[in-house]
Design a protein around this motif. Structure first.
Motif, PDB file in Angstrom:
ATOM      1  N   MET A   1      11.883 -10.724  -0.281  1.00  0.00           N
ATOM      2  CA  MET A   1      10.769 -10.167  -1.053  1.00  0.00           C
ATOM      3  C   MET A   1       9.545 -11.058  -0.899  1.00  0.00           C
ATOM      4  O   MET A   1       9.648 -12.275  -0.950  1.00  0.00           O
ATOM      5  CB  MET A   1      11.144 -10.063  -2.533  1.00  0.00           C
ATOM      6  CG  MET A   1      10.062  -9.427  -3.401  1.00  0.00           C
ATOM      7  SD  MET A   1      10.550  -9.332  -5.146  1.00  0.00           S
ATOM      8  CE  MET A   1      11.901  -8.151  -5.036  1.00  0.00           C
ATOM      9  N   SER A   2       8.383 -10.436  -0.701  1.00  0.00           N
ATOM     10  CA  SER A   2       7.161 -11.206  -0.543  1.00  0.00           C
ATOM     11  C   SER A   2       6.854 -11.981  -1.810  1.00  0.00           C
ATOM     12  O   SER A   2       7.089 -11.517  -2.933  1.00  0.00           O
ATOM     13  CB  SER A   2       5.997 -10.268  -0.212  1.00  0.00           C
ATOM     14  OG  SER A   2       4.790 -10.985  -0.145  1.00  0.00           O
ATOM     15  N   GLU A   3       6.299 -13.170  -1.631  1.00  0.00           N
ATOM     16  CA  GLU A   3       5.967 -14.008  -2.784  1.00  0.00           C
ATOM     17  C   GLU A   3       4.599 -13.692  -3.353  1.00  0.00           C
ATOM     18  O   GLU A   3       4.196 -14.280  -4.354  1.00  0.00           O
ATOM     19  CB  GLU A   3       6.109 -15.476  -2.392  1.00  0.00           C
ATOM     20  CG  GLU A   3       7.557 -15.797  -2.018  1.00  0.00           C
ATOM     21  CD  GLU A   3       7.830 -17.266  -1.865  1.00  0.00           C
ATOM     22  OE1 GLU A   3       6.909 -18.030  -1.536  1.00  0.00           O
ATOM     23  OE2 GLU A   3       8.991 -17.661  -2.073  1.00  0.00           O
ATOM     24  N   THR A   4       3.874 -12.788  -2.712  1.00  0.00           N
ATOM     25  CA  THR A   4       2.656 -12.197  -3.272  1.00  0.00           C
ATOM     26  C   THR A   4       2.699 -10.703  -2.982  1.00  0.00           C
ATOM     27  O   THR A   4       3.208 -10.278  -1.945  1.00  0.00           O
ATOM     28  CB  THR A   4       1.380 -12.807  -2.666  1.00  0.00           C
ATOM     29  OG1 THR A   4       1.372 -12.571  -1.255  1.00  0.00           O
ATOM     30  CG2 THR A   4       1.303 -14.304  -2.925  1.00  0.00           C
ATOM     31  N   LEU A   5       2.160  -9.922  -3.902  1.00  0.00           N
ATOM     32  CA  LEU A   5       2.147  -8.473  -3.751  1.00  0.00           C
ATOM     33  C   LEU A   5       0.708  -7.984  -3.772  1.00  0.00           C
ATOM     34  O   LEU A   5      -0.083  -8.413  -4.614  1.00  0.00           O
ATOM     35  CB  LEU A   5       2.935  -7.804  -4.875  1.00  0.00           C
ATOM     36  CG  LEU A   5       4.393  -8.248  -5.052  1.00  0.00           C
ATOM     37  CD1 LEU A   5       4.997  -7.609  -6.293  1.00  0.00           C
ATOM     38  CD2 LEU A   5       5.219  -7.903  -3.817  1.00  0.00           C
ATOM     39  N   LEU A   6       0.374  -7.074  -2.867  1.00  0.00           N
ATOM     40  CA  LEU A   6      -0.974  -6.512  -2.790  1.00  0.00           C
ATOM     41  C   LEU A   6      -0.927  -5.051  -3.180  1.00  0.00           C
ATOM     42  O   LEU A   6      -0.142  -4.272  -2.625  1.00  0.00           O
ATOM     43  CB  LEU A   6      -1.535  -6.673  -1.372  1.00  0.00           C
ATOM     44  CG  LEU A   6      -2.937  -6.122  -1.127  1.00  0.00           C
ATOM     45  CD1 LEU A   6      -3.966  -6.825  -2.005  1.00  0.00           C
ATOM     46  CD2 LEU A   6      -3.315  -6.271   0.352  1.00  0.00           C
ATOM     47  N   GLU A   7      -1.768  -4.674  -4.158  1.00  0.00           N
ATOM     48  CA  GLU A   7      -1.802  -3.304  -4.666  1.00  0.00           C
ATOM     49  C   GLU A   7      -3.235  -2.792  -4.665  1.00  0.00           C
ATOM     50  O   GLU A   7      -4.198  -3.563  -4.595  1.00  0.00           O
ATOM     51  CB  GLU A   7      -1.231  -3.247  -6.087  1.00  0.00           C
ATOM     52  CG  GLU A   7       0.175  -3.797  -6.210  1.00  0.00           C
ATOM     53  CD  GLU A   7       0.635  -3.922  -7.656  1.00  0.00           C
ATOM     54  OE1 GLU A   7       0.027  -3.251  -8.533  1.00  0.00           O
ATOM     55  OE2 GLU A   7       1.572  -4.699  -7.912  1.00  0.00           O
ATOM     56  N   ALA A   8      -3.360  -1.466  -4.761  1.00  0.00           N
ATOM     57  CA  ALA A   8      -4.677  -0.815  -4.849  1.00  0.00           C
ATOM     58  C   ALA A   8      -4.684   0.047  -6.100  1.00  0.00           C
ATOM     59  O   ALA A   8      -4.416   1.251  -6.047  1.00  0.00           O
ATOM     60  CB  ALA A   8      -4.949   0.021  -3.604  1.00  0.00           C
ATOM     61  N   PRO A   9      -4.978  -0.541  -7.263  1.00  0.00           N
ATOM     62  CA  PRO A   9      -4.862   0.186  -8.528  1.00  0.00           C
ATOM     63  C   PRO A   9      -5.998   1.157  -8.827  1.00  0.00           C
ATOM     64  O   PRO A   9      -5.910   1.924  -9.788  1.00  0.00           O
ATOM     65  CB  PRO A   9      -4.842  -0.941  -9.561  1.00  0.00           C
ATOM     66  CG  PRO A   9      -5.630  -2.028  -8.929  1.00  0.00           C
ATOM     67  CD  PRO A   9      -5.351  -1.947  -7.463  1.00  0.00           C
ATOM     68  N   GLY A  10      -7.082   1.118  -8.052  1.00  0.00           N
ATOM     69  CA  GLY A  10      -8.207   2.004  -8.309  1.00  0.00           C
ATOM     70  C   GLY A  10      -9.208   1.949  -7.175  1.00  0.00           C
ATOM     71  O   GLY A  10      -9.124   1.091  -6.290  1.00  0.00           O
ATOM     72  N   ASP A  11     -10.161   2.866  -7.192  1.00  0.00           N
ATOM     73  CA  ASP A  11     -11.168   2.916  -6.143  1.00  0.00           C
ATOM     74  C   ASP A  11     -11.919   1.600  -6.053  1.00  0.00           C
ATOM     75  O   ASP A  11     -12.487   1.121  -7.039  1.00  0.00           O
ATOM     76  CB  ASP A  11     -12.159   4.053  -6.413  1.00  0.00           C
ATOM     77  CG  ASP A  11     -11.541   5.430  -6.198  1.00  0.00           C
ATOM     78  OD1 ASP A  11     -10.465   5.491  -5.586  1.00  0.00           O
ATOM     79  OD2 ASP A  11     -12.131   6.426  -6.653  1.00  0.00           O
ATOM     80  N   GLY A  12     -11.914   1.022  -4.865  1.00  0.00           N
ATOM     81  CA  GLY A  12     -12.685  -0.188  -4.624  1.00  0.00           C
ATOM     82  C   GLY A  12     -12.074  -1.459  -5.168  1.00  0.00           C
ATOM     83  O   GLY A  12     -12.658  -2.530  -5.034  1.00  0.00           O
ATOM     84  N   VAL A  13     -10.888  -1.369  -5.772  1.00  0.00           N
ATOM     85  CA  VAL A  13     -10.268  -2.523  -6.422  1.00  0.00           C
ATOM     86  C   VAL A  13      -8.965  -2.887  -5.723  1.00  0.00           C
ATOM     87  O   VAL A  13      -8.129  -2.019  -5.469  1.00  0.00           O
ATOM     88  CB  VAL A  13      -9.994  -2.250  -7.907  1.00  0.00           C
ATOM     89  CG1 VAL A  13      -9.290  -3.435  -8.560  1.00  0.00           C
ATOM     90  CG2 VAL A  13     -11.294  -1.935  -8.633  1.00  0.00           C
ATOM     91  N   ALA A  14      -8.801  -4.166  -5.415  1.00  0.00           N
ATOM     92  CA  ALA A  14      -7.537  -4.694  -4.896  1.00  0.00           C
ATOM     93  C   ALA A  14      -6.930  -5.618  -5.943  1.00  0.00           C
ATOM     94  O   ALA A  14      -7.648  -6.355  -6.627  1.00  0.00           O
ATOM     95  CB  ALA A  14      -7.761  -5.449  -3.596  1.00  0.00           C
TER      96      ALA A  14
END
Length: 256
Positions: A1-14
Motif C-alpha cells: 500500500m502506498s504511504e501517501t494517497l492522492l485524491e481529487a475531491p473537487g474541481d481544481g482541488v488535489a
C-alpha cells in the motif's frame, strides 16, 4: 500500500493523505520521495489549482521516523539530499493548505509550515522536539518557525521541545484557523474550493510575491508587487473578472 494517497475531491482541488497510521504518519524516506513526486506533478497540472495535505484523525505527522535515522552517519544523511525533496514542496506555485489533526511534531510541523494556510483541529498540537533526541530541526524548523512566530516564541519551542496546543498556535501565528476536530478536512477542502474558483494567475502571483518579498527590503518587495500587479492586466482573467463585475454576473476564470 502506498504511504501517501492522492485524491481529487473537487474541481481544481488535489488532496494528499499521509498513509502510515501505524506510526502516526511519521516521515520516512519513502514518504518524502512520494511527496516530492506528487508536488512536482501537481505543480504543472493545469487541472489543479489548490492542494490540501493531511494525515488522519490521530496525527498529521508525528515527526521523522526515528528508526529510519537512529544509526545513520553524517555522510549518509548528506547523500540523501533531502533538502531537494523538501524544496519541491517549497517551490510549488499553487496554494497549499495543511489540514492538521493531532500531532504535527518535528518533521510534521515542518511539513505543515511548508503550506500557505494551516487549518488546525482543537486537539492538534505543534512541536519541534528534535532537541530531546540529541539533534535539531533540519527541514526548515528553525527558520520557518522563527519567521512565523518570532524569535522568542520560536526559541521557547526549539530549546525545550515542548508542544503548543492549537489555540496557542493560532495566537502565535502558527495556524490560520482552529476548528472542531471533525471539521478540519471539510474546512480545508472548502477553502481549497474557494481558492480554486479564483483566477489562477492572480493566485499564483500573490503567493509568489508574498514569499519572495518577505525576506526582501520593503522597497524591493513593493517593486515585486507592483510589477506583478501590472503583469496581470495582460491576462484574459483580468478582463473577464472586471467585465463580470460590471455585468453583475459570476466570472469564469481559465487561468490565462
Amino acid at each position: 500500500m502506498s504511504e501517501t494517497l492522492l485524491e481529487a475531491p473537487g474541481d481544481g482541488v488535489a488532496l494528499i493523505r499521509l498513509n502510515r497510521p501505524q506510526v502516526r504518519n511519521a516521515l520516512n524516506q519513502t514518504v518524502r520521495e512520494q511527496l516530492a513526486e506528487h508536488f512536482a506533478a501537481l505543480a504543472t497540472d493545469p487541472a489543479v489549482r489548490c492542494i490540501v495535505i493531511t494525515g488522519d484523525e490521530r496525527a498529521f505527522a508525528a515527526g521523522a521516523d526515528i528508526r529510519d535515522m537512529a544509526e545513520r552517519g553524517a555522510v549518509e544523511m548528506y547523500l540523501r539530499s533531502n533538502h531537494r525533496l523538501w524544496g519541491v514542496i517549497a517551490a510549488c506555485p499553487k496554494p497549499v493548505i495543511a489540514a492538521v489533526n493531532g500531532f504535527a511534531w518535528g518533521g510534521g510541523c515542518e511539513l505543515a509550515m511548508h503550506a500557505d494556510l494551516i487549518i488546525a483541529g482543537e486537539g492538534a498540537s505543534f512541536a519541534q522536539p528534535e532537541i530531546r533526541v540529541g539533534i535539531m530541526p533540519g527541514a526548515g524548523g528553525t527558520q520557518r518557525l522563527t519567521r512565523a512566530v518570532g524569535k522568542f516564541q520560536a526559541l521557547r519551542m526549539l530549546l525545550t521541545g515542548a508542544p503548543v496546543a492549537a489555540r496557542e498556535a493560532l495566537a502565535m501565528g502558527l495556524a490560520s484557523e482552529v476548528v472542531a476536530d471533525a471539521e478540519v478536512l471539510p474546512r480545508a477542502l472548502e477553502l481549497a474550493s474557494n481558492i480554486a474558483a479564483m483566477p489562477p494567475l492572480a493566485v499564483q502571483q500573490i503567493k509568489e510575491v508574498v514569499l519572495a518579498g518577505q525576506d526582501a527590503s520593503l522597497d524591493t518587495a513593493l517593486l515585486l508587487e507592483r510589477k506583478a500587479f501590472q503583469l496581470l492586466f495582460d491576462s484574459r482573467d483580468q478582463k473577464e473578472g472586471m467585465r463580470a463585475f460590471l455585468d453583475k454576473r459570476a466570472p469564469h476564470y481559465q487561468g490565462c
